[in-house]
Design a protein around this motif. Sequence first.
Motif, PDB file in Angstrom:
ATOM      1  N   CYS A 158       0.981  -1.182  -0.017  1.00  0.00           N
ATOM      2  CA  CYS A 158       0.043   0.059   0.118  1.00  0.00           C
ATOM      3  C   CYS A 158       0.687   1.025  -0.069  1.00  0.00           C
ATOM      4  O   CYS A 158       1.998   1.091  -0.001  1.00  0.00           O
ATOM      5  N   ASN A 160       1.648   3.201   2.134  1.00  0.00           N
ATOM      6  CA  ASN A 160       2.349   3.114   3.575  1.00  0.00           C
ATOM      7  C   ASN A 160       3.352   2.071   3.573  1.00  0.00           C
ATOM      8  O   ASN A 160       3.702   2.062   4.682  1.00  0.00           O
ATOM      9  N   HIS A 162       2.689  -1.376   3.547  1.00  0.00           N
ATOM     10  CA  HIS A 162       2.013  -2.348   4.299  1.00  0.00           C
ATOM     11  C   HIS A 162       2.032  -3.573   3.110  1.00  0.00           C
ATOM     12  O   HIS A 162       1.534  -3.218   1.898  1.00  0.00           O
ATOM     13  N   CYS A 178      -6.505  -1.136   2.668  1.00  0.00           N
ATOM     14  CA  CYS A 178      -5.319  -1.943   3.416  1.00  0.00           C
ATOM     15  C   CYS A 178      -5.853  -1.915   5.046  1.00  0.00           C
ATOM     16  O   CYS A 178      -6.147  -0.896   5.390  1.00  0.00           O
ATOM     17  N   ALA A 180      -4.333  -2.626   7.346  1.00  0.00           N
ATOM     18  CA  ALA A 180      -3.193  -2.240   8.330  1.00  0.00           C
ATOM     19  C   ALA A 180      -3.488  -0.541   8.583  1.00  0.00           C
ATOM     20  O   ALA A 180      -3.455  -0.003   9.588  1.00  0.00           O
ATOM     21  N   CYS A 181      -3.293   0.314   7.389  1.00  0.00           N
ATOM     22  CA  CYS A 181      -3.724   1.470   7.442  1.00  0.00           C
ATOM     23  C   CYS A 181      -5.173   1.711   8.096  1.00  0.00           C
ATOM     24  O   CYS A 181      -5.434   2.978   8.939  1.00  0.00           O
TER      25      CYS A 181
HETATM   26 ZN   LIG Z   1      -1.241   0.206   4.324  1.00  0.00          ZN
END
Ligand SMILES: [Zn+2]
Length: 193
Positions: A158, A160, A162, A178, A180-181
């Motif tokens: 992604c 960021n 991940h 995502c 995680a985001c």
């Molecule tokens: Zn992410």
Amino acid sequence: MQLAPATVQALADLFAQGATNKAAARALGIDKDTAARYRARLGFGPAKQPTPANRSTLTLAEKWQTFVRSVEGGHMEWTGRRRSNGGTMVFTHHSREYGARVVAFQIRTGRRPVGRVTAECDRPGCVAPQCVEDDPGRTHSRGQYAAVIGLATPLTECTNGHPTAEHRRFNRDGSPYCAACHAAADARRKAAA
Ligand SMILES: [Zn+2]
Ligand SMILES: [Zn+2]
């Protein structure tokens, strides 16, 4: 304790009716061990332990079945209880509370779900075993849908950083995001609140 013949006769009658040692002892004012000793002497096998009046003899799946109604298109409606906060569909079996969709998932797959169970069909409140998915199942089926409608992306990370193999999830409409985001944004929102 030696019992009078009349008491022995009464005890035999009670045993014949299926009384437990405890119940027979209480009825005749004798102790339980004496009742047990006479049971053996009189040739009665062990009494069936009574099932408590409120204990259902149904299995978990059978109990679940009593709260669902089949509707058009293979979907199912929940006729049972809903939790007052949030309206989660639940029922009680042997003094434990179960989620209607969790049990529906277990009925179809024979295993416990991972994460949250949701209905992936478009019928609100559906609890049909065929319609529910847990986290991995949802990611898989939504991912297939995303691919069909051309929303699958070839990105391996992604924005960021991940890894998508681990964190990519899909909205109901197939659009990817995502996880995680998402979780990080959630945590920020909670911290700000
Ligand atoms: Zn992410
Ligand atoms: Zn459904």
